[in-house]
Scaffold this active site. Structure first.
Site, PDB file in Angstrom:
ATOM      1  N   ASN A   9     122.244  88.611 113.136  1.00 18.73           N
ATOM      2  CA  ASN A   9     122.328  89.551 114.257  1.00 18.73           C
ATOM      3  C   ASN A   9     123.580  90.399 114.051  1.00 18.73           C
ATOM      4  OD1 ASN A   9     122.532  90.863 116.675  1.00 18.73           O
ATOM      5  ND2 ASN A   9     122.573  89.013 117.944  1.00 18.73           N
ATOM      6  N   ARG A  83     117.622  90.118 113.841  1.00 19.37           N
ATOM      7  CA  ARG A  83     117.399  90.529 115.234  1.00 19.37           C
ATOM      8  C   ARG A  83     117.613  92.039 115.309  1.00 19.37           C
ATOM      9  NH1 ARG A  83     121.453  91.148 120.060  1.00 19.37           N
ATOM     10  NH2 ARG A  83     119.950  91.511 121.694  1.00 19.37           N
ATOM     11  N   HIS A 171     115.671  91.617 125.598  1.00 14.35           N
ATOM     12  CA  HIS A 171     115.757  90.145 125.678  1.00 14.35           C
ATOM     13  C   HIS A 171     114.386  89.496 125.446  1.00 14.35           C
ATOM     14  CE1 HIS A 171     119.470  90.450 128.541  1.00 14.35           C
ATOM     15  NE2 HIS A 171     119.875  90.215 127.302  1.00 14.35           N
ATOM     16  N   ARG A 231     127.627  95.962 133.007  1.00 12.13           N
ATOM     17  CA  ARG A 231     126.632  97.030 133.213  1.00 12.13           C
ATOM     18  C   ARG A 231     126.196  97.059 134.678  1.00 12.13           C
ATOM     19  NH1 ARG A 231     122.643  95.333 128.487  1.00 12.13           N
ATOM     20  NH2 ARG A 231     124.328  94.057 127.698  1.00 12.13           N
ATOM     21  N   ILE A 322     124.769  81.916 132.434  1.00  9.41           N
ATOM     22  CA  ILE A 322     124.889  81.713 133.885  1.00  9.41           C
ATOM     23  C   ILE A 322     123.691  80.886 134.392  1.00  9.41           C
ATOM     24  CG2 ILE A 322     125.004  82.869 136.130  1.00  9.41           C
ATOM     25  CD1 ILE A 322     126.206  85.332 134.629  1.00  9.41           C
ATOM     26  N   GLU A 375     117.242  81.956 121.048  1.00  6.60           N
ATOM     27  CA  GLU A 375     116.800  83.201 120.414  1.00  6.60           C
ATOM     28  C   GLU A 375     116.751  83.052 118.889  1.00  6.60           C
ATOM     29  OE1 GLU A 375     119.625  85.140 123.203  1.00  6.60           O
ATOM     30  OE2 GLU A 375     118.287  86.834 123.017  1.00  6.60           O
TER      31      GLU A 375
HETATM   32  P1  ADP Z   1     125.728  86.506 126.096  1.00 13.56           P
HETATM   33  O1  ADP Z   1     124.845  87.429 126.877  1.00 13.56           O
HETATM   34  O2  ADP Z   1     126.950  87.181 125.541  1.00 13.56           O
HETATM   35  O3  ADP Z   1     124.990  85.638 125.087  1.00 13.56           O
HETATM   36  P2  ADP Z   1     125.990  84.032 127.604  1.00 13.56           P
HETATM   37  O4  ADP Z   1     124.528  83.794 127.697  1.00 13.56           O
HETATM   38  O5  ADP Z   1     126.800  83.105 126.769  1.00 13.56           O
HETATM   39  O6  ADP Z   1     126.340  85.518 127.205  1.00 13.56           O
HETATM   40  O7  ADP Z   1     126.569  83.997 129.107  1.00 13.56           O
HETATM   41  C1  ADP Z   1     127.888  84.289 129.392  1.00 13.56           C
HETATM   42  C2  ADP Z   1     128.077  84.157 130.906  1.00 13.56           C
HETATM   43  O8  ADP Z   1     127.793  82.799 131.292  1.00 13.56           O
HETATM   44  C3  ADP Z   1     129.524  84.433 131.337  1.00 13.56           C
HETATM   45  O9  ADP Z   1     129.512  85.242 132.525  1.00 13.56           O
HETATM   46  C4  ADP Z   1     130.026  83.041 131.675  1.00 13.56           C
HETATM   47  O10 ADP Z   1     131.029  83.052 132.679  1.00 13.56           O
HETATM   48  C5  ADP Z   1     128.764  82.403 132.214  1.00 13.56           C
HETATM   49  N1  ADP Z   1     128.909  80.935 132.318  1.00 13.56           N
HETATM   50  C6  ADP Z   1     129.033  80.024 131.332  1.00 13.56           C
HETATM   51  N2  ADP Z   1     129.214  78.782 131.855  1.00 13.56           N
HETATM   52  C7  ADP Z   1     129.218  78.928 133.198  1.00 13.56           C
HETATM   53  C8  ADP Z   1     129.356  78.032 134.321  1.00 13.56           C
HETATM   54  N3  ADP Z   1     129.536  76.737 134.140  1.00 13.56           N
HETATM   55  N4  ADP Z   1     129.281  78.547 135.566  1.00 13.56           N
HETATM   56  C9  ADP Z   1     129.097  79.876 135.757  1.00 13.56           C
HETATM   57  N5  ADP Z   1     128.946  80.766 134.770  1.00 13.56           N
HETATM   58  C10 ADP Z   1     129.011  80.306 133.512  1.00 13.56           C
END
Ligand code: ADP
Length: 406
Positions: A9, A83, A171, A231, A322, A375
């Protein structure tokens, strides 16, 4: 590892890579970052599970890929899966040929930040490993099953027919993986109506009917839809003329603001990171609290809107950083959807975090699941299936030729 696929990627200054084994049970993965600068380095996990940190000063994409492959070459990957964010109107993963590479290039105006970086990576791997089959897997492809009433904008027709202005969605590999995995766990094997919420730095929702995307929250670009890390998601498009007339902003400045300075970061004036915002809100920060509230309300609103694409709702899947980790955000979002009959189990919801999959409803109403996304695994699977179907087609052609010669 026996047969494996190298998943790549490429971003503008980084390359994420993963070597995925045949049954996707083993991974070697890492990230080359700060490419083109003195701080260029590779961070990752080696075969034995140990941490790797390697400085590659001033390395560009090609040099970084060479180093990555040197370290992985004894695993003899059977193919490379790239990707690619925007495939235009390509509907499935494709073997990289000059024609497909041209189509990726032609889709660049639709993904100006992503496609040029992917092309740099593709160019480098094609030169370095000409003997390896290489496949492009598109974020947009899964959504090509959307009906016209979901993908058309209410804009003059020629913008669609002559300039491809329509909703594409992104996505796709995540929504495809999560809905397939989740519906299999739910025992419905791709049947029925499911909603997915991929919530990471970029976030999107999707409605899936019998395994096919019927609508999604992102559009022409990954800016449309729900609130994201930086965003804005949906805003009134007149904001452009408002800011130009009243603040004298140009298009570049407005675009940058909507993509990089908005979302959770813009609302909270603190951070794009949901963990930071939850902690700050617990300590009484009102801007963080409103950012979280807007995020959850807009997310619920998007899920409710997408439900119009489904004859019935069998359940909802949460994924992404999240969605997988925050019981609080899952609960708050569902609190805005009381009329959908979801019954969240507080206990199961609170227990589920850190990469575990599981069901979090009480058994009444539509199902609710947390499904960690994969992914890379999905890209590896699609890459293998493109390569295998080519091998099969070649075998059929050969046997047709041989029987014609008899
Ligand atoms: P990306 O889109 O870059 O792959 P991720 O899927 O890793 O990102 O998600 C990143 C988000 O997940 C960040 O906003 C991070 O704060 C949130 N996150 C990770 N662990 C937790 C948690 N335990 N509680 C709340 N948010 C979380």
């Amino acid at each position: 590892m026996s047969t494996s696929v190298l998943v790549i990627n490429c971003g503008s200054s980084s390359i994420k890579y993963a070597l995925v084994s045949e049954h996707r049970e083993n991974r070697i993965f890492g990230l080359a970052e700060n490419l083109g600068s003195a701080e260029a380095r590779i961070k990752g996990i080696t075969t034995g599970g140990a941490a790797l940190e390697l400085s590659i000063p001033d390395a560009n994409h090609e040099k970084a890929l060479e180093t990555i492959l040197e370290r992985l070459s004894h695993h003899h990957p059977q193919a490379i899966g790239h990707r690619v964010v925007h495939g235009g109107t390509l509907t499935k993963a494709e073997r990289l040929t000059p024609e497909i590479i041209e189509r990726i290039r032609a889709a660049t105006p639709l993904a100006p930040l992503h496609n040029p970086a992917h092309l740099v990576g593709i160019d480098a791997t094609m030169r370095l490993f000409p003997e390896l089959p290489q496949v492009a897997v598109f974020d947009t492809a899964f959504h090509q099953t959307m009906p016209a009433h979901a993908y058309r904008y209410a804009l003059p027709k020629f913008l669609y027919t002559e300039h491809n202005v329509r909703r594409y969605g992104f996505h796709g590999t995540s929504h495809a993986y999560v809905s397939e995995r989740g519906s299999a766990l739910a025992g419905s094997l791709k049947q029925g109506g499911w909603l997915t919420a991929h919530l990471g730095n970029g976030s999107s929702t999707c409605a899936i009917w019998n395994g096919q995307s019927v609508d999604t929250s992102m559009g022409l670009t990954p800016l449309e839809g729900v609130v994201m890390g930086t965003r804005s998601g949906d805003v009134d498009p007149s904001i452009h003329s408002f800011l130009a007339s009243n603040l004298g902003w140009d298009l570049y400045k407005i675009d940058k603001m909507l993509n990089n300075q908005s979302g959770l970061l813009g609302l909270s004036d603190l951070s794009n990171d949901m963990r930071t915002l939850i902690e700050a809100s617990e300590q009484g920060n009102e801007d963080a609290a409103i950012a979280i509230e807007v995020f959850c309300y807009r997310l619920a609103k998007s899920l409710a809107a997408l439900s119009c694409g489904l004859p019935r709702i069998d359940g909802l899947f949460f994924t992404g950083g999240i969605g997988e980790n925050s019981a609080y955000i899952r609960e708050k979002t569902l609190s805005y959807l009381p009329h959908f009959g979801f019954h969240l189990s507080q206990e199961q919801n609170n227990q589920l975090e850190r990469g575990t999959e599981g069901r979090i409803d009480t058994g009444l109403g539509p199902q609710i699941w947390v499904i960690p996304t994969d992914e890379e695994g999905r890209i590896a699977k699609e890459t293998v299936s493109v390569v295998e179907s080519e091998v099969k087609q070649a075998a059929i052609k050969k046997s047709d030729f041989e029987s014609a010669m008899v």
